[in-house]
Design a protein around this motif. Structure first.
Motif, PDB file in Angstrom:
ATOM      1  N   VAL A  98    -126.799  47.112 -69.393  1.00  0.00           N
ATOM      2  CA  VAL A  98    -128.087  47.781 -69.562  1.00  0.00           C
ATOM      3  C   VAL A  98    -127.981  49.285 -69.321  1.00  0.00           C
ATOM      4  O   VAL A  98    -128.984  49.968 -69.168  1.00  0.00           O
ATOM      5  CB  VAL A  98    -129.164  47.157 -68.643  1.00  0.00           C
ATOM      6  N   GLY A  99    -126.753  49.806 -69.295  1.00  0.00           N
ATOM      7  CA  GLY A  99    -126.559  51.248 -69.229  1.00  0.00           C
ATOM      8  C   GLY A  99    -126.380  51.832 -67.850  1.00  0.00           C
ATOM      9  O   GLY A  99    -126.444  53.051 -67.670  1.00  0.00           O
ATOM     10  N   ILE A 100    -126.130  50.992 -66.841  1.00  0.00           N
ATOM     11  CA  ILE A 100    -125.963  51.459 -65.463  1.00  0.00           C
ATOM     12  C   ILE A 100    -124.483  51.645 -65.157  1.00  0.00           C
ATOM     13  O   ILE A 100    -123.695  50.703 -65.304  1.00  0.00           O
ATOM     14  CB  ILE A 100    -126.570  50.452 -64.470  1.00  0.00           C
ATOM     15  N   PRO A 101    -124.067  52.822 -64.700  1.00  0.00           N
ATOM     16  CA  PRO A 101    -122.663  53.011 -64.297  1.00  0.00           C
ATOM     17  C   PRO A 101    -122.363  52.187 -63.050  1.00  0.00           C
ATOM     18  O   PRO A 101    -123.069  52.270 -62.043  1.00  0.00           O
ATOM     19  CB  PRO A 101    -122.575  54.518 -63.990  1.00  0.00           C
ATOM     20  N   ALA A 102    -121.303  51.391 -63.118  1.00  0.00           N
ATOM     21  CA  ALA A 102    -120.968  50.502 -62.005  1.00  0.00           C
ATOM     22  C   ALA A 102    -119.470  50.265 -61.974  1.00  0.00           C
ATOM     23  O   ALA A 102    -118.786  50.342 -63.000  1.00  0.00           O
ATOM     24  CB  ALA A 102    -121.706  49.168 -62.148  1.00  0.00           C
ATOM     25  N   ARG A 103    -118.965  49.956 -60.770  1.00  0.00           N
ATOM     26  CA  ARG A 103    -117.546  49.658 -60.612  1.00  0.00           C
ATOM     27  C   ARG A 103    -117.353  48.672 -59.463  1.00  0.00           C
ATOM     28  O   ARG A 103    -118.164  48.612 -58.533  1.00  0.00           O
ATOM     29  CB  ARG A 103    -116.748  50.932 -60.330  1.00  0.00           C
ATOM     30  N   VAL A 104    -116.270  47.909 -59.561  1.00  0.00           N
ATOM     31  CA  VAL A 104    -115.863  47.044 -58.455  1.00  0.00           C
ATOM     32  C   VAL A 104    -115.163  47.903 -57.416  1.00  0.00           C
ATOM     33  O   VAL A 104    -114.347  48.774 -57.749  1.00  0.00           O
ATOM     34  CB  VAL A 104    -114.929  45.925 -58.941  1.00  0.00           C
ATOM     35  N   HIS A 154    -111.883  41.981 -49.354  1.00  0.00           N
ATOM     36  CA  HIS A 154    -113.286  41.868 -49.751  1.00  0.00           C
ATOM     37  C   HIS A 154    -113.551  42.834 -50.891  1.00  0.00           C
ATOM     38  O   HIS A 154    -113.014  43.948 -50.921  1.00  0.00           O
ATOM     39  CB  HIS A 154    -114.222  42.171 -48.589  1.00  0.00           C
ATOM     40  N   ASP A 155    -114.378  42.393 -51.851  1.00  0.00           N
ATOM     41  CA  ASP A 155    -114.802  43.230 -52.970  1.00  0.00           C
ATOM     42  C   ASP A 155    -116.320  43.297 -53.015  1.00  0.00           C
ATOM     43  O   ASP A 155    -117.010  42.334 -52.662  1.00  0.00           O
ATOM     44  CB  ASP A 155    -114.281  42.678 -54.301  1.00  0.00           C
ATOM     45  N   TRP A 156    -116.848  44.424 -53.477  1.00  0.00           N
ATOM     46  CA  TRP A 156    -118.277  44.594 -53.642  1.00  0.00           C
ATOM     47  C   TRP A 156    -118.521  45.532 -54.816  1.00  0.00           C
ATOM     48  O   TRP A 156    -117.611  45.751 -55.627  1.00  0.00           O
ATOM     49  CB  TRP A 156    -118.920  45.101 -52.345  1.00  0.00           C
ATOM     50  N   VAL A 157    -119.708  46.094 -54.932  1.00  0.00           N
ATOM     51  CA  VAL A 157    -120.101  46.869 -56.107  1.00  0.00           C
ATOM     52  C   VAL A 157    -120.614  48.234 -55.680  1.00  0.00           C
ATOM     53  O   VAL A 157    -121.317  48.363 -54.680  1.00  0.00           O
ATOM     54  CB  VAL A 157    -121.197  46.126 -56.910  1.00  0.00           C
ATOM     55  N   GLU A 158    -120.238  49.249 -56.459  1.00  0.00           N
ATOM     56  CA  GLU A 158    -120.866  50.554 -56.351  1.00  0.00           C
ATOM     57  C   GLU A 158    -121.548  50.886 -57.667  1.00  0.00           C
ATOM     58  O   GLU A 158    -121.023  50.583 -58.745  1.00  0.00           O
ATOM     59  CB  GLU A 158    -119.847  51.642 -56.014  1.00  0.00           C
ATOM     60  N   ILE A 159    -122.710  51.537 -57.572  1.00  0.00           N
ATOM     61  CA  ILE A 159    -123.425  52.005 -58.769  1.00  0.00           C
ATOM     62  C   ILE A 159    -123.661  53.498 -58.625  1.00  0.00           C
ATOM     63  O   ILE A 159    -123.745  54.023 -57.511  1.00  0.00           O
ATOM     64  CB  ILE A 159    -124.736  51.234 -58.999  1.00  0.00           C
ATOM     65  N   SER A 174    -107.146  50.789 -47.025  1.00  0.00           N
ATOM     66  CA  SER A 174    -108.002  51.741 -47.719  1.00  0.00           C
ATOM     67  C   SER A 174    -109.041  50.996 -48.544  1.00  0.00           C
ATOM     68  O   SER A 174    -108.947  49.786 -48.753  1.00  0.00           O
ATOM     69  CB  SER A 174    -107.174  52.654 -48.623  1.00  0.00           C
ATOM     70  N   ILE A 175    -110.045  51.721 -49.001  1.00  0.00           N
ATOM     71  CA  ILE A 175    -111.075  51.181 -49.891  1.00  0.00           C
ATOM     72  C   ILE A 175    -110.904  51.834 -51.256  1.00  0.00           C
ATOM     73  O   ILE A 175    -110.808  53.066 -51.354  1.00  0.00           O
ATOM     74  CB  ILE A 175    -112.485  51.446 -49.339  1.00  0.00           C
ATOM     75  N   TYR A 176    -110.866  51.020 -52.296  1.00  0.00           N
ATOM     76  CA  TYR A 176    -110.580  51.496 -53.648  1.00  0.00           C
ATOM     77  C   TYR A 176    -111.738  51.185 -54.586  1.00  0.00           C
ATOM     78  O   TYR A 176    -112.380  50.138 -54.471  1.00  0.00           O
ATOM     79  CB  TYR A 176    -109.319  50.824 -54.198  1.00  0.00           C
ATOM     80  N   GLY A 177    -111.977  52.096 -55.517  1.00  0.00           N
ATOM     81  CA  GLY A 177    -112.921  51.869 -56.602  1.00  0.00           C
ATOM     82  C   GLY A 177    -112.177  51.849 -57.923  1.00  0.00           C
ATOM     83  O   GLY A 177    -111.255  52.642 -58.137  1.00  0.00           O
ATOM     84  N   THR A 178    -112.554  50.945 -58.800  1.00  0.00           N
ATOM     85  CA  THR A 178    -111.883  50.854 -60.095  1.00  0.00           C
ATOM     86  C   THR A 178    -112.219  52.059 -60.969  1.00  0.00           C
ATOM     87  O   THR A 178    -113.263  52.699 -60.815  1.00  0.00           O
ATOM     88  CB  THR A 178    -112.288  49.577 -60.845  1.00  0.00           C
TER      89      THR A 178
END
Length: 270
Positions: A160-166, A191-196, A235-239
């Motif tokens: 729906v057009g929202i920028p998001a990454r794991v 653990h994995d989660w979502v950033e928008i 560390s914490i990583y974003g795709t």
């Protein structure tokens, strides 16, 4: 295979479609170039549907082009099977968000409501990765653990057009009383989660809707604040679809270095 994809992009008009197609091809994980499901038609459909979503809400139209390319356009997040989810998700979810006033509001609606659409009743079940990782597997199984649920929510957002990454960490860096055996203990697992993105990056747990809003989750401030930038396992990583010098660590596929990432640990230490 790759040549065929590049030839296909020359049929795209206008210029935005061509640029988006080329970005997908130039930055796709290396195994995708030989994946028979990644055809020129698959990529063209991805581009057209992503641009359609970009045009439908005021907040989607305001997403910067480089953010759109890297975090709305991509058809995959990690090493999940490349399912053609975008058309189904767009039809299913655009009506949920087309009257919302912001990306943040839209994400809250999605994280609350998408799990029960079409009678799916998707739930959290631990230790399902990689069995239930790809979008259509999550639907057919009716469950997933944090990685599969995160991919599902990221895909819904992008549709729906929202920028998001794991986003995730290979191991929580808890103290010795919580994890006497270090990374081997379950409490110090991945653990994995979502950033928008809504002007900046916000986090949320997939299938963890809360009326408290974004940037509220069980892992923040602790154990997230125990993590260390540029430390590998802690560390914490974003795709990132745009290729980088880092790869996203997947504990279920430790030798896979094809998924690009950025180190976002510092964002959780402030």
């Amino acid at each position: 295979m790759l040549l065929a994809l590049l030839v296909g992009c020359f049929a795209l008009q206008p210029e935005q479609e061509f640029e988006a197609f080329q970005f997908l091809v130039d930055n796709m994980p290396i195994p995708d170039a030989s994946d028979p499901t990644i055809t020129a038609d698959f990529l063209m459909n991805t581009v057209k549907l992503a641009l359609t979503a970009r045009s439908e809400t005021k907040w989607a139209q305001q997403v910067p082009w480089d953010i759109f390319l890297n975090y709305v356009l991509p058809y995959a997040s990690l090493n999940e099977r490349r399912d053609p989810w975008r058309e189904l998700f767009h039809k299913s979810f655009i009506s949920l968000v087309n009257t919302t006033k912001s990306i943040s509001e839209a994400v809250q609606v999605l994280n609350r409501d998408i799990w029960t659409q079409h009678g799916w009743n998707i739930t959290f079940v631990p230790n399902q990765t990689p069995y239930s990782l790809a979008v259509f597997d999550v639907i057919s199984h009716g469950n997933a653990s944090c990685s599969g649920l995160s991919i599902f929510l990221v895909s819904a957002c992008r549709s729906v057009g929202i920028p998001a990454r794991v986003v995730g960490t290979p191991h929580w860096h808890r103290n010795s009383s919580e994890c006497p055996h270090g990374d081997e203990d379950d409490n110090c697992g991945n653990h994995d989660w979502v950033e928008i993105w809504d002007g900046k990056w916000y986090f949320t747990g997939a299938h963890e809707y809360t009326t408290a809003g974004l940037d509220n989750a069980w892992f923040y401030p602790y154990p997230a604040k125990y993590q260390t930038p540029q430390s590998g396992n802690h560390s914490i990583y974003g795709t990132s679809w745009l290729r980088t010098s880092l790869s996203f660590p997947m504990v279920w596929d430790v030798n896979n270095s094809y998924i690009s990432a950025v180190d976002v640990t510092a964002n959780y230490l402030n």
